[in-house]
Design a protein around this motif. Structure first.
Motif, short mmCIF file in Angstrom:
data_model
loop_
_atom_site.label_atom_id
_atom_site.label_comp_id
_atom_site.label_asym_id
_atom_site.label_seq_id
_atom_site.Cartn_x
_atom_site.Cartn_y
_atom_site.Cartn_z
N LEU A 23 -58.34 -0.46 -55.64
CA LEU A 23 -57.13 -0.86 -54.92
C LEU A 23 -57.02 -0.10 -53.59
O LEU A 23 -56.69 -0.69 -52.56
N TRP A 67 -61.46 -8.31 -53.53
CA TRP A 67 -60.21 -8.99 -53.84
C TRP A 67 -60.28 -9.64 -55.22
O TRP A 67 -59.34 -9.54 -56.02
N SER A 84 -55.50 -7.00 -62.00
CA SER A 84 -54.05 -6.99 -61.90
C SER A 84 -53.39 -7.57 -63.15
O SER A 84 -52.20 -7.35 -63.38
N GLN A 110 -50.49 -4.85 -54.09
CA GLN A 110 -51.20 -6.09 -53.78
C GLN A 110 -50.26 -7.06 -53.08
O GLN A 110 -50.64 -7.73 -52.12
#
Length: 179
Positions: A40, A88, A95, A106
């Protein structure tokens, strides 16, 4: 990002990354806490660079459509295994089980892309370059289209190369925004 580009995420382990940066995997975990946090933060770093580039593109003295095309070109991956999009995809996948804070971070990244796009659409409409549309709604729809096509480009689905996608999105923009 360099390791992701060269080897892909499947070979990105804390041990391999530690060897690459001459640090133990324990040290990496000390600084980042988990591989999820490392990914992240890498995404946030990458997005800050893209955000600066996006800002420069959108601030140019050029017609709104030209700047919109530049936004789209920046958004769509370069091709299969684009390291930014590979990252991504992994962060989105993680997530599902991520903490609320990670999803909020995000969302902040996504929000910056959305705000810039909506502001550009508002500007184009106000100058008469685009037909009147609800800028927020249009930005949501366009980003969904871009995400869908970008996923296909990033995983290398046949018939969805970058140039074809840019052409299809250009057609959508012509149909949707031409006064």
């Amino acid at each position: 990002m360099e390791m992701i580009a060269e080897r892909g995420l499947e070979k990105l382990t804390m041990a391999a990354l530690g060897r690459e940066v001459q640090m133990s995997s324990g040290h990496l975990l000390y600084y980042f806490g988990s591989k999820d946090e490392l990914l992240l933060r890498t995404l946030e770093w990458s997005e800050s660079r893209l955000g600066a580039e996006r800002g420069r593109l959108l601030a140019r003295d050029a017609p709104a459509r030209e700047r919109l095309d530049a936004y789209v070109a920046l958004y769509v991956p370069d091709g299969r295994h684009d390291p930014h999009w590979t990252l991504w995809l992994e962060v989105w996948n993680r997530s599902l089980t991520a903490a609320e804070d990670a999803r909020d971070r995000q969302g902040a990244i996504e929000g910056a892309w959305h705000r810039d796009l909506a502001a550009l659409v508002v500007e184009g409409v106000s100058r008469g370059e685009f037909r009147p549309v609800d800028a927020d709604r249009f930005a949501t729809r366009l980003r969904a289209l871009l995400d869908g096509f970008s996923l296909q480009v990033a995983v290398g689905l046949r018939g969805t190369g970058r140039e074809r996608v840019l052409g299809l999105v250009g057609e959508f923009l012509d149909e949707s925004l031409t006064p």
